[in-house]
Design a protein around this motif. Structure first.
Motif, PDB file in Angstrom:
ATOM      1  N   LEU A  66       0.827  -1.209   0.000  1.00 27.11           N
ATOM      2  CA  LEU A  66       0.000   0.000   0.000  1.00 27.11           C
ATOM      3  C   LEU A  66       0.861   1.258   0.000  1.00 27.11           C
ATOM      4  N   THR A  67       1.979   1.229   0.716  1.00 25.58           N
ATOM      5  CA  THR A  67       2.881   2.382   0.727  1.00 25.58           C
ATOM      6  C   THR A  67       3.434   2.653  -0.663  1.00 25.58           C
ATOM      7  N   CYS A  68       3.786   1.609  -1.394  1.00 28.57           N
ATOM      8  CA  CYS A  68       4.315   1.783  -2.744  1.00 28.57           C
ATOM      9  C   CYS A  68       3.308   2.466  -3.657  1.00 28.57           C
ATOM     10  N   TYR A  69       2.050   2.132  -3.497  1.00 33.42           N
ATOM     11  CA  TYR A  69       1.019   2.781  -4.315  1.00 33.42           C
ATOM     12  C   TYR A  69       0.721   4.195  -3.805  1.00 33.42           C
ATOM     13  N   THR A  70       0.697   4.378  -2.497  1.00 26.54           N
ATOM     14  CA  THR A  70       0.429   5.702  -1.930  1.00 26.54           C
ATOM     15  C   THR A  70       1.513   6.694  -2.324  1.00 26.54           C
ATOM     16  N   GLU A  71       2.767   6.256  -2.300  1.00 22.32           N
ATOM     17  CA  GLU A  71       3.896   7.124  -2.652  1.00 22.32           C
ATOM     18  C   GLU A  71       4.147   7.167  -4.157  1.00 22.32           C
ATOM     19  N   LEU A  73       5.255   5.042  -6.193  1.00 22.21           N
ATOM     20  CA  LEU A  73       6.371   4.285  -6.750  1.00 22.21           C
ATOM     21  C   LEU A  73       5.855   3.393  -7.876  1.00 22.21           C
ATOM     22  N   VAL A  74       4.662   2.870  -7.675  1.00 24.26           N
ATOM     23  CA  VAL A  74       4.006   2.025  -8.658  1.00 24.26           C
ATOM     24  C   VAL A  74       2.636   2.619  -8.956  1.00 24.26           C
ATOM     25  N   GLU A  75       2.259   2.611 -10.231  1.00 19.71           N
ATOM     26  CA  GLU A  75       0.936   3.097 -10.616  1.00 19.71           C
ATOM     27  C   GLU A  75      -0.014   1.917 -10.764  1.00 19.71           C
ATOM     28  N   PRO A  76      -1.267   2.081 -10.356  1.00 21.80           N
ATOM     29  CA  PRO A  76      -2.246   1.000 -10.542  1.00 21.80           C
ATOM     30  C   PRO A  76      -2.345   0.597 -12.005  1.00 21.80           C
ATOM     31  N   HIS A  77      -2.491  -0.698 -12.231  1.00 20.71           N
ATOM     32  CA  HIS A  77      -2.558  -1.244 -13.586  1.00 20.71           C
ATOM     33  C   HIS A  77      -3.667  -2.290 -13.623  1.00 20.71           C
ATOM     34  N   PRO A  78      -4.457  -2.346 -14.666  1.00 19.19           N
ATOM     35  CA  PRO A  78      -5.572  -3.309 -14.701  1.00 19.19           C
ATOM     36  C   PRO A  78      -5.124  -4.764 -14.765  1.00 19.19           C
ATOM     37  N   ARG A  79      -3.851  -5.000 -15.122  1.00 21.83           N
ATOM     38  CA  ARG A  79      -3.362  -6.376 -15.249  1.00 21.83           C
ATOM     39  C   ARG A  79      -2.374  -6.756 -14.162  1.00 21.83           C
ATOM     40  N   PHE A  80      -1.467  -5.849 -13.795  1.00 22.64           N
ATOM     41  CA  PHE A  80      -0.382  -6.178 -12.878  1.00 22.64           C
ATOM     42  C   PHE A  80      -0.610  -5.560 -11.507  1.00 22.64           C
ATOM     43  N   MET A  91      19.392  -3.514  -8.492  1.00 22.07           N
ATOM     44  CA  MET A  91      18.503  -4.096  -9.492  1.00 22.07           C
ATOM     45  C   MET A  91      17.160  -4.431  -8.851  1.00 22.07           C
ATOM     46  N   PRO A  92      16.357  -3.418  -8.564  1.00 18.99           N
ATOM     47  CA  PRO A  92      15.096  -3.652  -7.835  1.00 18.99           C
ATOM     48  C   PRO A  92      13.967  -4.163  -8.737  1.00 18.99           C
ATOM     49  N   LEU A  93      14.007  -5.453  -9.034  1.00 22.31           N
ATOM     50  CA  LEU A  93      12.899  -6.072  -9.758  1.00 22.31           C
ATOM     51  C   LEU A  93      11.859  -6.494  -8.732  1.00 22.31           C
ATOM     52  N   HIS A  94      10.706  -5.839  -8.768  1.00 29.23           N
ATOM     53  CA  HIS A  94       9.655  -6.097  -7.795  1.00 29.23           C
ATOM     54  C   HIS A  94       8.773  -7.253  -8.267  1.00 29.23           C
ATOM     55  N   LYS A 111       8.307 -10.699 -12.340  1.00 27.54           N
ATOM     56  CA  LYS A 111       9.090  -9.595 -11.792  1.00 27.54           C
ATOM     57  C   LYS A 111       9.306  -8.544 -12.874  1.00 27.54           C
ATOM     58  N   ARG A 112       9.296  -7.288 -12.470  1.00 28.97           N
ATOM     59  CA  ARG A 112       9.627  -6.201 -13.385  1.00 28.97           C
ATOM     60  C   ARG A 112       9.969  -4.968 -12.563  1.00 28.97           C
ATOM     61  N   HIS A 113      10.445  -3.921 -13.255  1.00 30.19           N
ATOM     62  CA  HIS A 113      10.711  -2.663 -12.584  1.00 30.19           C
ATOM     63  C   HIS A 113       9.392  -1.993 -12.199  1.00 30.19           C
ATOM     64  N   ALA A 114       9.478  -1.087 -11.262  1.00 31.73           N
ATOM     65  CA  ALA A 114       8.276  -0.452 -10.716  1.00 31.73           C
ATOM     66  C   ALA A 114       7.437   0.223 -11.788  1.00 31.73           C
ATOM     67  N   ARG A 115       8.089   0.849 -12.760  1.00 32.06           N
ATOM     68  CA  ARG A 115       7.370   1.606 -13.783  1.00 32.06           C
ATOM     69  C   ARG A 115       7.106   0.813 -15.051  1.00 32.06           C
ATOM     70  N   GLY A 116       7.419  -0.455 -15.052  1.00 34.83           N
ATOM     71  CA  GLY A 116       7.168  -1.267 -16.237  1.00 34.83           C
ATOM     72  C   GLY A 116       8.445  -1.866 -16.775  1.00 34.83           C
TER      73      GLY A 116
END
Length: 242
Positions: A66-71, A73-80, A91-94, A111-116
């Motif tokens: 939830l913190t990652c979305y609140t801040e 770092l990651v944007e909501p996505h309909p698939r991921f 190498m932060p592959l989340h 796994k992928r980077h925060a922004r895609g």
């Protein structure tokens, strides 16, 4: 799955902590669809703390997600849907769910980077990812002798050839899996095998086997090699054989 984890992971029942219903509801709103039933179970049991099952650099807690979305770092996505935050600075592959690839009340883990960016698929389900870690860390890695082996066949469905041999050798399969992951255990040995889930799967898997002695492992390998059409290539013994 719950019975398996509580049996294999020492101290888990005393240390795991579940997330709150509100945290679960917030994550579901971010996903924009019902969460996979297994993930709901995971959050209710380990959404605050995974106890001894915690990964070294991955945080699967609901609070971190939830913190990652609140801040942002990651944007909501309909698939991921982000489910695990990687604290590695280099190498932060989340860890994400691919919610479009549902399987057995669960979904594919990638796994992928925060922004895609490029996807690095890991397991067909989150259940298999956790069960693989539990059996590897708390049984195989604690065995006196271990080995890593590449097993290949003439067709992608390796497990259809491996399962009958392991059954005859007295192994049980503690958690149901799909064609990309196999889990086996008996009193003196345990084995995990995986391959990357792909639309066009390869006819190869990697297995890690642990047992009470090298002779035990050699007999298991010999049975697989002689009683099936699979081919084995042992890559590593730990500790090295004399």
């Amino acid at each position: 799955m719950e019975d398996f984890l509580l049996r294999v992971v020492p101290g888990l029942a005393e240390q795991w902590q579940g997330s709150t219903p509100e945290e679960l509801a917030q994550i579901e709103r971010i996903a924009g669809r019902p969460l996979p039933p297994f993930y709901r179970w995971f959050l209710t049991r380990m959404g605050q703390s995974m106890g001894p099952l915690t990964y070294p650099r991955l945080d699967f807690s609901a609070r971190r997600v939830l913190t990652c979305y609140t801040e942002e770092l990651v944007e909501p996505h309909p698939r991921f849907l982000l489910i695990g935050y990687n604290s590695d600075d280099m190498m932060p592959l989340h860890v994400f769910y691919d919610l479009d690839l549902a399987a057995r009340a669960d979904a594919r883990v990638t796994k992928r980077h925060a922004r895609g960016g490029a996807l690095h698929d890991q397991f067909e389900t989150f259940r298999e990812m956790l069960a693989y870690r539990a059996l590897s860390s708390f049984r195989i890695d604690r065995m006196p002798q271990r080995c890593r082996t590449i097993v290949t066949g003439d067709e992608p469905d390796i497990l259809s050839h491996l399962d009958p041999v392991m059954d005859r050798l007295g192994f049980t399969r503690p958690v149901p899996t799909g064609p990309h992951c196999g889990l086996y255990e008996r009193h003196d040995a345990a084995m995990v095998c995986t391959k990357i889930p792909r639309d066009k799967p390869e006819a190869v898997m990697v297995f890690r086997l642990g047992g009470s002695a090298s002779g035990t492992l050699r007999r298991i390998q010999g049975a697989i090699a002689t009683e099936s059409a699979l081919r084995l290539d042992v890559r590593e013994w730990a500790p090295p054989l004399a």
